[in-house]
Design an enzyme around this catalytic site. Structure first.
Site, short mmCIF file in Angstrom:
data_model
loop_
_atom_site.label_atom_id
_atom_site.label_comp_id
_atom_site.label_asym_id
_atom_site.label_seq_id
_atom_site.Cartn_x
_atom_site.Cartn_y
_atom_site.Cartn_z
CB SER B 305 -1.05 -0.10 0.88
OG SER B 305 -0.59 0.43 2.31
CG ASP B 306 5.21 3.58 0.07
OD1 ASP B 306 5.11 3.38 1.14
OD2 ASP B 306 5.02 4.67 -0.65
CG HIS B 307 -1.65 3.30 5.20
ND1 HIS B 307 -2.37 4.18 4.57
CD2 HIS B 307 -1.57 3.98 6.45
CE1 HIS B 307 -3.16 4.90 5.23
NE2 HIS B 307 -2.93 4.96 6.36
#
Lengths: 332, 426
Positions: B305-307
């Site tokens: 996600s690389d949230h």
């Protein structure tokens, strides 16, 4: 690619904010030039004022130092009888966005009708236009390396005064294209007004990626680029370009890209020489060229006032259509 | 506690399963899949008719806000968002505040994660002390404290000599190095992909070579040192190519891509869209296509996600003054399912990129519905559509580029070690 028109124009297609020359119609650009033509006459009257913007408040919000641009905006607003507040905010690159918005809302609370904005970040004027109250107009007086639309329009105005039509022209823009908002705004305006042959000239280190996508031809050799040119727009070279490894030295730059009398002879005999100023004599332009009768650099400055009057009046909705037809004495 | 999930479509990439049946869980562990267990008396019965039962998602990169400050986003808030999105394991990169370079910081994060209990959080330790790039971090101590890998995140390492030594040390500690390949000198002040868009918008550009030069250096040093290298968030077609060639030559490398780069390009930045200000930057259409192709052919092993939840203040400014990052964890699974709908990936392929493959990269016995595995699993209603509304995100970060997107697939249950962590029990 979409332009910024959804934010620049109101629901009737009239200019609400002036943020970039990109994506505006030819008709609208001509309307700006025509209106400026009628305002140019005001400067030659005994009383240099018209009451078009009486009671309006204009805030010149300059986050970047500027003398000539802020002065001409100030004069333009005064000649339209607006109340003008000059706010100079020296900022560093670390200035926070939230404080920019806070500053804006504070000034807006003073019943401001228009912001004239200069900021070192590309898109800053766009950002501000997206956050002001609906009745407030925003004019971009230069944002980062993105746009300087009033400079472009005063350049177009100057070209139109000297050349018969845009379609047949060949225009060369010379120097630091990469960091120049003037170059970008000029290119969009020239292409929209019908100029086919726009040339950008400079070393690869000062040429932004894929600039051809804007419809220009790229040259790294000034002598070749100047052949048969009608208009030469020289750009200012910032001293810090040496530090960023963009050029080796000022003298080498001048040797390769400086506009000299000898080089000027490669262009058409009636070619005009322009520069957004302030000029670096001996770096991008030879003194004798800057002062020659082919140079229109000082005319550009005075045309700037007329253009800014036109844009201010148009965005504040004080002009319906072109003034040129009913103005008593357009200056020709 | 005995749980039976009945009549669901069970999809388990780790074991190549795709069947309709029941999953039996006892004491947080999977007891049986598909085959009835004689005399099993469930205390909790979940009817999964017309729904999918899959392993919980493993996200190799998500940030949960600053651990030092009581900021907007926290482990508590973001764990709830993760659980609601079906993410049962997340890896937290070391460039948090404070930096994950001592066992004490790892413990702090572990304690907060335990208190929240909504998702499993793995920490990735620093490769160099303070991520400053000039001294090795105490990688062995970090590993002992629980770090699953080491990385210098998005910070530069002072020299290739230090990078070489760090790789060697990690190799001798049997730690995988997570590499966010970026040459900082080539990136310079850049904020957007170099090309027609950076030129038109007048924004400082990031050239493709900022990624490829760093990938090339890291690949050569990985080959020399023998370290296991995992390349995080590839963004360019050329880098995908370089990883493919490295894999062909037998190097122990893996790679991931973030969900934004599979769905967005530099065009989405137009109009100075600050929610598309990401690092690495969104690239060209050709790059996006190459990333998707890399997923299909297996060059890219995982999707993350690389949230990165950010406050409104961090995004309310002219483009180059905003912080890069996007709130994405709640869109990860629906967008992976969308790739199945578009026939880019099979269902098993799409799910393995977020379950069994990341588990393999981490060398953890997770991401599988195998008998005896921890019961980290999710139940999905694949036919439920919903519209992303940034204000309704569970994450404290409302900075999503997917606002207004219509997506398919909703999580109905998330179980972590057999405990229901979503929906919250009344």
């Amino acid at each position: 690619m979409t332009g910024n028109n959804h934010i620049q124009l109101d629901s009737n297609g009239r200019l609400k904010h002036f943020l970039t020359t990109e994506g505006l119609s030819r008709q609208l650009l001509v309307e700006i030039l025509d209106n400026a033509e009628s305002f140019a006459g005001v400067a030659h009257r005994a009383v240099k004022k018209v009451p078009l913007l009486r009671g309006k408040t204009i805030v010149n919000l300059f986050f970047e130092p500027s003398t000539r641009t802020s002065t001409t905006f100030d004069l333009a607003a005064n000649r339209l009888s607006a109340d003008v507040v000059n706010v100079n905010l020296a900022t560093s690159s670390t200035s926070k966005g939230e404080s920019l918005l806070d500053t804006l809302h504070t000034l807006e609370a003073m019943h401001t009708d228009m912001f004239v904005v200069r900021h070192s970040s590309s898109g800053a004027a766009h950002f501000i236009a997206g956050h002001v109250a609906p009745h407030v107009s925003v004019i971009n007086a230069g944002d980062g390396q993105h746009a300087h639309p009033t400079q472009a329009m005063l350049d177009m105005f100057t070209i139109r005064r000297h050349k018969r039509s845009f379609e047949t022209l060949t225009v060369a823009i010379v120097g630091d294209i990469m960091h120049s908002r003037v170059a970008r705004s000029d290119i969009h305006a020239l292409k929209t007004l019908g100029v086919n042959d726009v040339r950008v000239v400079g070393p690869k280190t000062l040429m932004p990626a894929d600039i051809e996508s804007l419809g220009v031809r790229v040259f790294d050799n000034l002598d070749n680029a100047l052949q048969q040119v009608d208009v030469i727009i020289m750009l200012r070279l910032q001293k810090e370009r040496m530090l960023s490894a963009s050029i080796p030295s000022e003298s080498e730059y001048f040797r390769r890209y400086g506009l000299t009398q000898t080089r000027l002879r490669l262009a058409k005999p009636d070619a005009i020489v322009m520069h957004p100023g302030p000029i670096n004599r001996g770096i991008e332009i030879e003194s004798s060229v800057a002062d020659s009768n082919q140079s229109v650099i000082l005319q550009q400055v005075s045309h700037g006032i007329a253009i800014r009057m036109a844009v201010m009046a148009m965005t504040l909705g004080s002009l319906s259509g072109s003034l040129a037809k009913n103005d008593e004495n357009p200056d020709n | 506690m005995k749980i039976q999930i009945t009549n669901g479509r069970i999809i388990d990439p780790a074991n190549g399963l795709d069947l309709i049946g029941s999953v039996y869980i006892e004491d947080g562990v999977i007891l049986s899949v598909g085959k009835a267990v004689a005399g099993f008396k469930p205390q909790h019965l979940i009817d999964a008719t017309d729904q999918w039962v899959c392993p919980g998602l493993i996200d190799l990169s998500a940030r949960f806000g600053d651990h030092a400050q009581q900021g907007l986003a926290s482990i508590a808030s973001e764990s709830i968002a993760a659980a609601s999105a079906g993410v049962t394991t997340v890896c937290c990169p070391p460039d948090t505040s404070p930096v994950i370079d001592t066992p004490a910081v790892v413990e702090l994060i572990n304690q907060r994660a335990a208190r929240s209990g909504k998702t499993r959080i793995f920490t990735i330790g620093a490769l160099t002390h303070g991520l400053a790039g000039d001294r090795l971090a105490e990688m062995y101590s970090l590993q002992q404290a629980g770090c699953v890998a080491v990385s210098n995140a998005n910070r530069p390492v002072a020299s290739n000599e230090i990078l070489r030594r760090a790789f060697e040390y990690a190799a001798s500690t049997n730690l995988t190095v997570f590499i966010q390949a970026e040459d900082h000198t080539l990136r310079n002040q850049g904020v957007i992909n170099e090309g027609a868009f950076s030129t038109r918008l007048g924004l400082p550009p990031i050239p493709e070579t900022a990624e490829t030069v760093a990938v090339s250096t890291a690949l050569l040093l990985a080959e020399q040192t023998g370290v296991r290298a995992h390349f995080c968030r590839l963004s360019t077609a050329r880098a995908v190519n370089m990883i493919a060639r490295a894999k062909q030559s037998g190097l122990p490398v893996t790679a991931d891509v973030d969900i934004c780069h599979l769905y967005l390009t530099e065009q989405d930045v137009d109009g100075y869209n600050v929610n598309c200000h990401l690092s690495p930057p969104l690239r060209r259409l050709e790059d996006q296509q190459a990333l998707i192709q890399g997923l299909i052919d297996g060059t890219i092993d995982a999707v993350v996600s690389d949230h990165y939840p950010l406050s409104e203040d961090a995004k309310v400014a002219p483009f180059n003054l905003t912080r890069p990052g996007a709130s994405t964890i709640e869109m990860l699974l629906p967008l992976m399912l969308d790739m199945v709908t578009r026939k880019q990936l099979s269902t098993l392929q799409a799910l393995e990129k977020v379950t069994s493959n990341p588990a393999r990269i981490l060398d953890q016995n997770l991401g599988s519905l195998g008998v005896g595995c921890l019961a980290d699993l999710i139940v999905i209603d694949p036919n439920q559509s919903w519209t992303v509304n940034r204000q309704n995100l569970r994450s404290a970060g409302k900075n999503t580029p997917f606002d207004g997107w219509e997506l398919m697939g909703k999580i109905t249950h998330t179980l972590l070690k057999g405990q229901t962590v979503y929906p919250a029990l009344e």
